[in-house]
Motif scaffolding. Structure first.
Motif, PDB file in Angstrom:
ATOM      1  N   SER A  18     114.846   0.321  12.650  1.00 41.15           N
ATOM      2  CA  SER A  18     115.595  -0.850  12.162  1.00 41.15           C
ATOM      3  C   SER A  18     114.671  -1.890  11.551  1.00 41.15           C
ATOM      4  N   LEU A  19     113.530  -2.104  12.187  1.00 36.98           N
ATOM      5  CA  LEU A  19     112.565  -3.072  11.662  1.00 36.98           C
ATOM      6  C   LEU A  19     112.063  -2.672  10.278  1.00 36.98           C
ATOM      7  N   LEU A  32     115.536  -9.981  17.321  1.00 37.47           N
ATOM      8  CA  LEU A  32     115.746  -8.704  17.999  1.00 37.47           C
ATOM      9  C   LEU A  32     116.645  -8.990  19.193  1.00 37.47           C
ATOM     10  N   VAL A  33     117.780  -8.293  19.273  1.00 33.67           N
ATOM     11  CA  VAL A  33     118.719  -8.487  20.377  1.00 33.67           C
ATOM     12  C   VAL A  33     118.797  -7.198  21.181  1.00 33.67           C
ATOM     13  N   ALA A  81     116.698  -8.274  12.893  1.00 29.70           N
ATOM     14  CA  ALA A  81     115.715  -7.212  12.668  1.00 29.70           C
ATOM     15  C   ALA A  81     116.198  -5.910  13.297  1.00 29.70           C
ATOM     16  N   ALA A  82     116.738  -5.997  14.502  1.00 33.14           N
ATOM     17  CA  ALA A  82     117.217  -4.811  15.210  1.00 33.14           C
ATOM     18  C   ALA A  82     118.034  -5.258  16.410  1.00 33.14           C
ATOM     19  N   LEU A 110     104.566   0.993  18.158  1.00 35.05           N
ATOM     20  CA  LEU A 110     105.570   1.089  17.095  1.00 35.05           C
ATOM     21  C   LEU A 110     106.125  -0.254  16.640  1.00 35.05           C
ATOM     22  N   VAL A 111     106.020  -1.276  17.482  1.00 30.88           N
ATOM     23  CA  VAL A 111     106.645  -2.553  17.145  1.00 30.88           C
ATOM     24  C   VAL A 111     105.630  -3.700  17.102  1.00 30.88           C
ATOM     25  N   ILE A 112     104.993  -3.968  18.220  1.00 28.81           N
ATOM     26  CA  ILE A 112     104.130  -5.151  18.306  1.00 28.81           C
ATOM     27  C   ILE A 112     102.914  -5.044  17.389  1.00 28.81           C
TER      28      ILE A 112
END
Length: 133
Positions: free
Chosen positions: A58-59, A119-120, A32-33, A93-95
């Motif tokens: 990226s997501l 996600l790394v 994912a990113a 923005l993500v969760i």
């Protein structure tokens, strides 16, 4: 929901493992990113201020269905979200967009995705002060 946290002494290969896994998941279409940081000020990336905007971008590229939820979060904050503390950026923005999308999708849609997205993040702890991390 699941997280793998790789820890160890400096020089034990954690970054090599992270890079290898990111490459492997990229090849499988499941990355994912990724974000890689370094405390080396002479060439490494040590600026964590835009990590969540970068991961969010990226997501959305990997999971275009997230775009609507991300735009809603940005609109709701009048784009102030980019100047908020890291934890608020991560949440907004993500969760939150992922959680909303998961609630909105049917079981059949989720079941059609092969494996989880990954996600790394590597070296985040080596950068900035506690307020930035």
């Amino acid at each position: 929901e699941d997280m793998f946290w790789l820890t160890g002494m400096a020089g034990t290969g954690k970054s090599t493992v992270a890079l290898t896994m990111a490459s492997r998941f990229q090849d499988e279409g499941r990355l994912a990113a990724s974000a890689f940081f370094s405390s080396d000020r002479n060439g490494g990336s040590s600026d964590t201020s835009k990590i969540w905007a970068t991961i969010c971008d990226s997501l959305v590229r990997q999971i275009p269905e997230l775009a609507q939820e991300v735009h809603s979060a940005m609109d709701a904050s009048d784009s102030r979200i980019f100047h908020m503390p890291q934890i608020d950026q991560c949440q907004g923005l993500v969760i939150a967009p992922i959680e909303i999308l998961n609630r909105r999708q049917s079981f059949e849609t989720r079941a059609s995705v092969e494996g989880p997205y990954i996600l790394v993040v590597d070296g985040f702890d080596a950068c900035g002060g506690n307020d930035e991390r």
